[in-house]
Scaffold this motif. Structure first.
Motif, mmCIF file in Angstrom:
data_model
loop_
_atom_site.group_PDB
_atom_site.id
_atom_site.type_symbol
_atom_site.label_atom_id
_atom_site.label_comp_id
_atom_site.label_asym_id
_atom_site.label_seq_id
_atom_site.Cartn_x
_atom_site.Cartn_y
_atom_site.Cartn_z
ATOM 1 N N ALA A 118 29.331 -21.413 -23.491
ATOM 2 C CA ALA A 118 28.587 -21.346 -22.231
ATOM 3 C C ALA A 118 28.232 -19.900 -21.898
ATOM 4 C CB ALA A 118 29.414 -21.967 -21.111
ATOM 5 N N SER A 119 29.208 -18.979 -22.064
ATOM 6 C CA SER A 119 28.930 -17.578 -21.748
ATOM 7 C C SER A 119 27.829 -17.032 -22.642
ATOM 8 C CB SER A 119 30.192 -16.732 -21.934
ATOM 9 O OG SER A 119 31.245 -17.282 -21.219
ATOM 10 N N VAL A 122 24.392 -18.297 -21.532
ATOM 11 C CA VAL A 122 23.854 -17.644 -20.337
ATOM 12 C C VAL A 122 23.358 -16.246 -20.686
ATOM 13 C CG1 VAL A 122 24.463 -16.708 -18.085
ATOM 14 C CG2 VAL A 122 25.245 -18.960 -18.712
ATOM 15 N N PHE A 123 24.145 -15.522 -21.479
ATOM 16 C CA PHE A 123 23.765 -14.158 -21.832
ATOM 17 C C PHE A 123 22.493 -14.155 -22.693
ATOM 18 C CE2 PHE A 123 26.001 -9.872 -22.856
ATOM 19 C CZ PHE A 123 24.937 -9.218 -22.268
#
Lengths: 498, 121
Positions: free
Chosen positions: B88-89, B92-93
């Motif tokens: 998920a991180s 997003v990045f």
């Protein structure tokens, strides 16, 4: 188990489940729905405080009714309930105060997603406050981090907010990796993730000289990672851009709530897992103390140099986080209590400052720079009063929350004794002096007569923003005048937290 | 004494390389690669610590319910959860990097900061 003991569970699950349907709503309805859920969580948290103070003590809530050491647990005491009501209440007021600006800053298509982000942040804040499990804490730290990125980058049409979000992500992902490593090493050493069994295991580790190095590493990793996320100097590099480019609701939520959630997690780790004795044995408390003092001074020094109001307020946040870390580093319960009180007073104060600053900037034809805000207080009197009250509270003028905060820190410093007492007192004095420079200067500026009056009439403050500002102003005064009950709740919460 | 904890050594190397990339490289995509590597290092370490030589994966087979027959299932579960979080991180990045690239046609974070500053003036 009485029904009210399910309140922590409900506080986490309601916004989480509510967020799922919010994306499908139209912009206006999504904001109302999010606000309603925040109000419900706030009401539940206030009810929990009453139940805990009359019913006494604290309780643990086994998730899925699987007990320790296998299950996942929530834990609630007076401190947790107080913070939960603070977080949900301030978030509701931030949304209310910034709602009109949200409509301008965000395209209509994005507005429902912004409500989703706010609700997810609320759920993660509640989980951070109540959780008893370090890995759950890690997962929700990541949820807050990602939501925070959205809150910064959501503003339409500016490259500045995107680049601020990128810097925020880099620093926060470094911190995430370090925090995860700290949790995993601790699990590797002890075999536990729940805080209560961990505490016993850490005591055993601390008694073994051969384990000193790994234990020191774990303490350092946890402290540094949460210090980066909580924006302690010198890990604050992402703060000024992020807070000053976000839309006012986002800036208020990020500065007054999100960074507090990390500090609360650190407080829980330091008191419930590491314990102050072990912290002193590995000499981490001295590091926290000195970094806190450095943050107090550097944050204010940079705030003096700023030419824009919102950047000045953002830098002042760095100084306030320094105060909180200094409190962690002062030995004894008074230091922790003073830090928690400062978190409460700063959360109430900083959200008001960001909302008031936005109203003043709107009243001055959108100019951000301080020199263009000359006389802005006359054009938007309520916002001017709120900004002045907030800045004077940061200085520590009596009748305002910041005064009680500083008094608590002074008492904690005197109680700590030793070499820390003079250092902490001197730092408090110098920091107050620096606050006077930039806070009083800004207050004088917004109330002085403008050199050339603006031709266009100032837009009226929308009633929602007026209501939110008024409520926050009352909260600030209440914290300053009626601090003893809050202090009692904090002390009784800290007494049962360990 | 022979060295037997190769997995942990590899994990430390991965974590170190990844974190260095994340901190020092100016390219956003390389930063994301570094983040994924450092997380992968942690998961490898965790999985290696949960593995017990000669035991079976924690899935009940042939009615054997004795815990001593299986490896520790908790680290495996933590790795699964952690992978979800880091996916998920990264997503997003990456989305953020795409938006920045569309706007500034570069992935160098320093260059982007300069351009933003010029836009301001």
């Amino acid at each position: 188990m009485p029904l009210w003991q399910s309140i922590p569970f409900a506080s986490v699950m309601l916004p989480l489940a509510g967020a799922a349907v919010t994306a499908a709503l139209p912009p206006r309805a999504s904001r109302r729905w999010a606000g309603a859920l925040m109000a419900v969580v706030w009401g539940l948290s206030v009810g929990l405080i009453v139940c805990l103070l009359t019913g006494g003590g604290s309780f643990t809530y086994p998730m899925g009714h699987l007990g320790a050491p296998w299950g996942n647990e929530l834990r609630a005491g007076p401190l947790e309930a107080l913070l939960a009501s603070l977080f949900s209440g301030v978030m509701l007021l931030s949304l209310l105060g910034g709602a009109d600006k949200l409509r301008e800053d965000l395209t209509p298509g994005r507005q429902p997603f912004y409500s989703v982000l706010l609700l997810l942040t609320l759920a993660a804040l509640m989980a951070q406050v109540y959780t008893n499990d370090l890995f759950t804490a890690y997962v929700f730290v990541e949820i807050i981090t990602l939501c925070g990125c959205g809150l910064i980058a959501a503003r339409s049409g500016t490259g500045k907010s995107l680049s601020a979000a990128a810097r925020y992500m880099v620093m926060n992902l470094i911190a995430s990796a370090l925090f995860l490593l700290g949790v995993i090493l601790l699990y590797d050493l002890t075999g536990h993730l729940l805080m209560d069994p961990l505490r016993g295991a850490v005591q055993v580790l601390a008694a073994d000289p051969a384990r000193e190095l790994p234990l020191t590493m774990v303490v350092a990793l946890l402290c540094v990672s949460l210090a980066i996320k909580g924006a302690l100097w010198p890990f604050h590099t992402w703060v000024p851009d992020a807070y000053s480019t976000a839309t006012p609701t986002g800036a208020a939520v990020l500065s007054s709530l999100v960074c507090k959630a990390y500090l609360i997690l650190l407080l829980k780790v330091l008191t419930r897992v590491i314990t102050p004795e072990v912290l002193a044995a590995v000499q981490a408390d001295q590091v926290l103390f000195l970094l806190g003092i450095a943050g107090m001074l550097m944050g204010s020094l940079h705030a003096i140099h700023q030419r824009e109001l919102r950047r000045m307020i953002a830098w002042s946040s760095v100084a306030q986080v320094g105060y909180i870390f200094m409190g962690f580093g002062l030995r004894g319960g008074l230091g922790m209590g003073a830090s928690v009180f400062h978190m409460v007073s700063h959360a109430v104060c900083k959200s008001m400052l960001f909302l008031a600053a936005d109203a003043l900037i709107r009243a001055s034809e959108g100019h951000e720079a301080l020199r263009n805000l000359r006389g802005a207080g006359h054009r938007a009197p309520l916002a001017g009063v709120c900004l002045s009250a907030g800045l004077l509270s940061l200085v520590g003028i009596p009748l305002l929350g910041g005064f009680v905060s500083k008094l608590n820190f002074v008492q904690a410093a005197i109680a700590a004794g030793g070499i820390r007492e003079p250092i902490a007192l001197a730092a408090l004095a110098v920091s107050t002096l620096l606050h006077i420079f930039y806070c009083v200067r800004a207050v004088l500026l917004i109330w002085s007569q403008p050199e050339q009056p603006l031709t266009a009439p100032a837009p009226r403050i929308p009633w929602r923003a007026g209501l939110a500002l008024g409520a926050l102003l009352v909260l600030n005064l209440a914290l300053g005048c009626l601090a003893p009950p809050v202090w009692t709740v904090i002390q009784s919460g800290l007494a049962v937290i360990g | 004494m022979s060295l037997s904890n190769y997995e942990e050594l590899a994990a430390i190397a991965l974590f170190g390389i990844g974190l260095t990339l994340l901190i020092l490289d100016r390219n956003l995509i390389k930063k994301i690669i570094g983040f994924s590597m450092s997380d992968a290092g942690i998961y490898l370490y965790l999985a290696a610590r949960g593995y017990v030589e000669g035991r079976r994966p924690p899935i009940v087979e042939n009615g054997v319910t004795d815990a001593a027959a299986y490896i520790n299932p908790i680290p495996t579960g933590l790795v699964l959860t952690g992978i979800v979080v880091s996916v998920a991180s990264s997503a997003v990045f990456l989305a953020l990097a795409v938006r920045l690239y569309e706007r500034y046609r570069t992935l160098n974070l320093d260059e982007i900061t300069d351009r933003v500053r010029k836009e301001e003036e």
